[in-house]
Each structure stands twice: as C-alpha cells, then as structure tokens.
Design an enzyme around this catalytic site. Structure first.
Site, PDB file in Angstrom:
ATOM      1  N   GLU A 260      -2.876   5.789  12.123  1.00 36.24           N
ATOM      2  CA  GLU A 260      -1.982   6.102  10.996  1.00 36.24           C
ATOM      3  C   GLU A 260      -2.822   6.287   9.734  1.00 36.24           C
ATOM      4  OE1 GLU A 260       1.145   3.224  10.797  1.00 36.24           O
ATOM      5  OE2 GLU A 260       1.378   3.480   8.639  1.00 36.24           O
TER       6      GLU A 260
ATOM      7  N   GLU B 163      -4.534  -2.267   9.292  1.00 37.64           N
ATOM      8  CA  GLU B 163      -3.807  -2.856  10.425  1.00 37.64           C
ATOM      9  C   GLU B 163      -4.483  -2.549  11.755  1.00 37.64           C
ATOM     10  OE1 GLU B 163       0.284  -1.463  10.151  1.00 37.64           O
ATOM     11  OE2 GLU B 163       0.208  -1.710   7.987  1.00 37.64           O
TER      12      GLU B 163
ATOM     13  N   ASP C 241      -3.814   1.328  11.572  1.00 41.66           N
ATOM     14  CA  ASP C 241      -3.337   1.966  10.334  1.00 41.66           C
ATOM     15  C   ASP C 241      -4.472   1.838   9.336  1.00 41.66           C
ATOM     16  OD1 ASP C 241      -2.199   2.956   8.075  1.00 41.66           O
ATOM     17  OD2 ASP C 241      -0.568   1.492   7.938  1.00 41.66           O
TER      18      ASP C 241
ATOM     19  N   HIS D  13       8.855  -1.366   9.298  1.00 42.58           N
ATOM     20  CA  HIS D  13       9.072  -2.365   8.241  1.00 42.58           C
ATOM     21  C   HIS D  13       8.186  -2.032   7.032  1.00 42.58           C
ATOM     22  CE1 HIS D  13       5.288  -4.905   9.429  1.00 42.58           C
ATOM     23  NE2 HIS D  13       5.051  -3.618   9.433  1.00 42.58           N
TER      24      HIS D  13
ATOM     25  N   LYS E 216      10.237   4.973   6.944  1.00 41.30           N
ATOM     26  CA  LYS E 216      10.535   3.761   6.157  1.00 41.30           C
ATOM     27  C   LYS E 216      11.622   4.149   5.167  1.00 41.30           C
ATOM     28  CE  LYS E 216       5.784   1.955   5.814  1.00 41.30           C
ATOM     29  NZ  LYS E 216       4.533   2.081   5.016  1.00 41.30           N
TER      30      LYS E 216
ATOM     31  N   GLU F  40       1.601  -9.354   7.097  1.00 38.77           N
ATOM     32  CA  GLU F  40       2.441  -8.946   8.226  1.00 38.77           C
ATOM     33  C   GLU F  40       2.271  -9.873   9.425  1.00 38.77           C
ATOM     34  OE1 GLU F  40       1.879  -4.727   8.846  1.00 38.77           O
ATOM     35  OE2 GLU F  40       2.838  -4.265   6.932  1.00 38.77           O
TER      36      GLU F  40
ATOM     37  N   LYS G  93       7.384  -0.365  14.422  1.00 45.63           N
ATOM     38  CA  LYS G  93       6.217  -1.104  13.934  1.00 45.63           C
ATOM     39  C   LYS G  93       6.754  -2.169  12.994  1.00 45.63           C
ATOM     40  CE  LYS G  93       3.210   0.154  10.336  1.00 45.63           C
ATOM     41  NZ  LYS G  93       1.933   0.576   9.726  1.00 45.63           N
TER      42      LYS G  93
ATOM     43  N   HIS H 274      -3.205  -5.940   2.608  1.00 43.82           N
ATOM     44  CA  HIS H 274      -2.317  -6.954   3.184  1.00 43.82           C
ATOM     45  C   HIS H 274      -2.999  -8.290   3.423  1.00 43.82           C
ATOM     46  CE1 HIS H 274       0.412  -3.554   4.927  1.00 43.82           C
ATOM     47  NE2 HIS H 274       0.480  -3.669   3.615  1.00 43.82           N
TER      48      HIS H 274
ATOM     49  N   ASP I 147       2.063   8.312   7.154  1.00 44.36           N
ATOM     50  CA  ASP I 147       2.902   7.324   6.441  1.00 44.36           C
ATOM     51  C   ASP I 147       2.868   7.683   4.962  1.00 44.36           C
ATOM     52  OD1 ASP I 147       4.031   5.110   5.242  1.00 44.36           O
ATOM     53  OD2 ASP I 147       2.423   3.731   5.735  1.00 44.36           O
TER      54      ASP I 147
ATOM     55  N   SER J  93       0.879  -1.180   0.000  1.00 42.02           N
ATOM     56  CA  SER J  93       0.000   0.000   0.000  1.00 42.02           C
ATOM     57  C   SER J  93       0.911   1.224   0.000  1.00 42.02           C
ATOM     58  CB  SER J  93      -0.924  -0.011   1.214  1.00 42.02           C
ATOM     59  OG  SER J  93      -0.203   0.172   2.403  1.00 42.02           O
TER      60      SER J  93
HETATM   61  P1  PGA Z   1       3.173  -1.271   3.037  1.00 39.37           P
HETATM   62  O1  PGA Z   1       2.287  -1.154   4.360  1.00 39.37           O
HETATM   63  O2  PGA Z   1       4.513  -1.704   3.429  1.00 39.37           O
HETATM   64  O3  PGA Z   1       2.410  -2.265   2.226  1.00 39.37           O
HETATM   65  O4  PGA Z   1       3.150   0.107   2.440  1.00 39.37           O
HETATM   66  C1  PGA Z   1       2.754  -0.746   5.588  1.00 39.37           C
HETATM   67  C2  PGA Z   1       2.049   0.488   6.046  1.00 39.37           C
HETATM   68  O5  PGA Z   1       1.160   1.017   5.358  1.00 39.37           O
HETATM   69  O6  PGA Z   1       2.371   0.989   7.111  1.00 39.37           O
HETATM   70 ZN    ZN Z   2       0.814   2.724   6.828  1.00 41.51          ZN
END
Ligand code: PGA
Ligand code: ZN
Length: 428
Positions: free
Chosen positions: A291, A170, A248, A371, A343, A211, A394, A161, A318, A41
């Site tokens: 998030e 999430e 999230d 991650h 990230k 995840e 996270k 996911h 994010d 995503s």
């Molecule tokens: P992604 O998801 O690694 O698929 O982008 C993680 C997140 O959105 O925090």
């Molecule tokens: Zn996110």
C-alpha cells in the site's frame, strides 16, 4: 416511513484518547449511534476533519463539529425518512457546500451519515450488512452478493503509528490459505503471540503502536519481515502458502525533496531506486500487497512501480486515492495501482463511499475496507465489508478492543450466516 425524530451529537474519546464525534439518531421506535474514526498519516486530499484548535483537549477538541450537528444539520434533516440515505447525504453535502467538507467538517457529516444508515437497518429489522447490500444494489441497479472479507492484520507498527525508528508504517499478515474467516483469525492470533514471545526473548519491548501491532526499534525493515517469517513458521504454518505478508509503506510520510528517506537504514532512494528496493523485498519475502509504495503526488514513481510490480502484487492506493471518485478515475486513466483502500472518513458520506466503491468494482480494482489508526468501538466497517462484498478488510492487530471489535463482529456474522462465502479465493 420512519421519520427522524431526534439527532444529538457529543464528544467521545477515540483509541488515542482524543475526542471524536459521536452521534445518536432516533425515530419514535428506534435509535442508532455512530462514532467516527481519525487518521494520523492522512492523505493531503482527504475531506477535512474539523478540530477546535483551542486550549481544550490539546487543541484536538471537536466541539465545533458537534455543534454543527446539533444545530445546522439537525435543522436540515429532522423529519426526514431515515431510509432515504442518498437523499440525506445529498442534503449534507449541499449544506456544507465545499469540496473538502471544510464548512461543517467531514467528521460531523460522516457521523450523521453512518448513524442514519444504522437507524434505517434497525427500523427494517434487518442486519446492517444486509441493509448495506440492499442500499448499494438498489441505488446502483447492481447485483453484488455478500461475503466475508480476508483480513489483513497489522502486527508490527512503524511510521506515524509508533514511537520507534521503523519507516514502513505497517507490516501485516494475510492468512490467505485459511478456509474460513474464523480460521484466519485463529492463525493470526497464534502468529501474533509467537511474535510477542520471540521479541521478548530478544529483549525487545512488546509495547504496541496505534493499531495494536508491536513497535520495537529494529535495525531495518528486513528485520521486521524476518521476525514475521519466523513467527509464521513457529506456529507450523507455511509462509506464502498459508500466510502471506502485506506492507503499508505510507511513503508520503518519508518522502521529501524528491527522495524516499529511510531513517532506520540511513538510506535515501529516488522513486526508481525505491521501486527496486520494494521489488527486492517482494523477491525475498511472500509479499502479496503493498500500500502507498510511493508518495501520493509522485505520479511518475507510481507509474513505474505499477509497471514493475503491478502483475505480481496488489498495489493499494490509500493516500493516493483518498476514497475519492475523481482521484480513483484519474488513477485508472494513468494506470497506477490496482487496488483501493476504502475509508469513509476520507470522503465524508456513505453515498460518496459507495460511489467510489462502485467505480472500483466496475474497473476490477480490488477493494479493502479499512479502519483508521484512531478508532472507536464502532464496527460499521465490518458490516460494510460484508454488505459490499469487499475482498479484504484491514483493521489492525488481533489485539486491543478498538481493533478486535471489528474482527469480533465479523466472527458473529460468520457464525450466524453459514451460507456466506469467504473471499479467500481472490488470492488462490
Ligand atoms: P491512518 O493510517 O489512519 O493514520 O491514516 C492508516 C493507513 O495509512 O492505512
Ligand atoms: Zn495506508
């Protein structure tokens, strides 16, 4: 001086079974390997992940990115001192020459950037987290300490996911009342297993998403929250006191035509209405963190959400900030969100990741090292979270090696460095 003698990249597999870039960098005496993660995503302003898009590996091959390391990048940095991280990152940025790293691919650039950092720590015979701390403080004339982060563990997976009907991506637990990192992991494991038992009893499948969290088809987001509350209580912990909840939403994934469309609940909300929806969840459940509660381009929505919930909740950007210093600057100016997910593959180098981190620290924006949903056994983010004194990490469920490798690395760091602080005070 520890000269880089060799650089070699190959394609390896990530946790979804797709290729990703691995890179080995060596001096005469030492070598280090990195493997880059991959999102599902993704934010639209992320640096480019170069894929081959041909008939190999379902189009997901990274042979071009690998070739870029083994030719252009190798030629540019071979012979350099591996402790010159920022200089090497600058060369990589310049060699690519685009703002989105679309020429060489952020996956090739990051693989080298991380491997160089790991190699330098080895040549200095110090732990990676210590090297991260030194690197940051020296380059930014800063004095940040080191600490163990509070984990956010994703125990129910939805959205992009999982192959289920849940819209929120999430559902995480934050063991904010634990006294130590290891206690927070023990509590999380107990809750995760209680949740599994309860889902089984209700005849839900206990297969997991990307995840490591469970991915049942549920009737609503509230149902997911109710299952988590029950699992916390089943192990005699107190929701909101010992363990809280984080979401999230990854709202960009279900935002279209100006509306937030929740498929499972067959409801469609404007940004104001979706803020009310989230506010009602915060009132009913001990939710400490949300998030991407709004679409990455819905500035009006983000402003409203921050006004309504910014004092009560951690609001994390994010897809909104994509670890990009300019996006974060704009967010601070617009007063949206109060925390950032970090990230490194969203931006592509260690140097740029640190610059964004510095801006966050200087503006009291809380930081969460994260991650990606596609991961490998590389545990660099664990060391980064300690070395940068990030408040949180996270990194998925307390299950599956692609996730547990990060927690396990932190358990080792904790056991071997008893004097390290644990960052739980941020929530208490
Ligand atoms: P992604 O998801 O690694 O698929 O982008 C993680 C997140 O959105 O925090
Ligand atoms: Zn996110």
């Amino acid at each position: 001086m520890s000269k880089i003698k060799s650089i070699q990249a190959i394609q390896v597999l990530d946790s979804r079974g797709y290729p990703t870039v691995a890179c080995k960098v060596a001096t005469e005496a030492h070598s280090a390997i990195s493997m880059v993660p991959s999102g599902a995503s993704t934010g639209s302003k992320e640096a480019l992940e170069l894929r081959d898009n041909n008939n190999e590996y379902c189009g997901k091959g990274v042979a071009k990115a690998v070739d870029n390391i083994n030719s252009k990048i190798k030629n540019a940095i071979i012979g350099m001192d591996c402790s010159q991280q920022f200089k090497i990152d600058d060369i990589l940025i310049e060699l690519d020459g685009t703002t989105t790293k679309s020429e060489l691919g952020a996956n090739s650039i990051l693989a080298v950037s991380i491997a160089v950092m790991k190699l330098a720590a080895k040549t200095k015979h110090i732990e990676l987290f210590q090297y991260v701390n030194d690197l940051f403080n020296i380059n930014f004339s800063s004095e940040i300490q080191m600490s163990l982060p509070v984990p956010m563990l994703n125990i129910i997976n939805g959205g992009e996911h999982a192959n289920n009907n849940i819209d929120i991506q999430e559902f995480m637990i934050i063991p904010n009342g634990a006294e130590s990192f290891s206690e927070s992991i023990r509590w999380s494991v107990e809750i995760y297993q209680a949740l599994k038992t309860n889902l089984k009893v209700l005849s839900y499948p206990t297969t997991v998403g990307d995840e490591g969290g469970f991915a049942p088809n549920l009737n609503s987001n509230q149902e997911a929250l109710d299952h988590i509350m029950r699992a916390i209580e089943d192990v005699t912990l107190k929701p909101g006191v010992d363990v809280s909840i984080a979401l999230d939403c990854a709202a960009s994934e279900f935002y279209s035509d100006g509306m937030y469309k929740l498929k499972a609940e067959k409801k469609s909300y404007s940004s104001t209405e979706f803020t009310s929806y989230l506010t009602s969840l915060v009132k009913s459940y001990p939710i400490l963190s949300i998030e991407d509660g709004m679409d990455e381009n819905d500035l009006k929505g983000w402003k409203f959400l921050t006004k309504e919930l910014g004092q009560k909740c951690q609001l994390v950007g994010d897809d909104l900030f994509v670890t990009n210093v300019n996006e974060l600057k704009e967010g601070i100016e617009n007063n949206v969100a109060n925390s950032i997910l970090i990230k490194f593959n969203q931006v592509g180098t260690i140097k740029e990741t640190f610059e964004t981190f510095l801006l966050a620290k200087n503006n009291n924006i809380k930081t969460i090292i994260s991650h990606r949903s596609g991961e490998t056994e590389d545990t660099t983010i664990s060391d980064i979270s300690v070395g940068l004194c990030a408040e949180q990490i996270k990194t998925g469920a307390p299950a599956r090696s692609d996730r547990t490798s990060k927690y396990n690395r932190l358990l080792f760091i904790e056991s071997e460095n008893q004097s390290l602080d644990y960052a739980n005070k941020i929530f208490n």
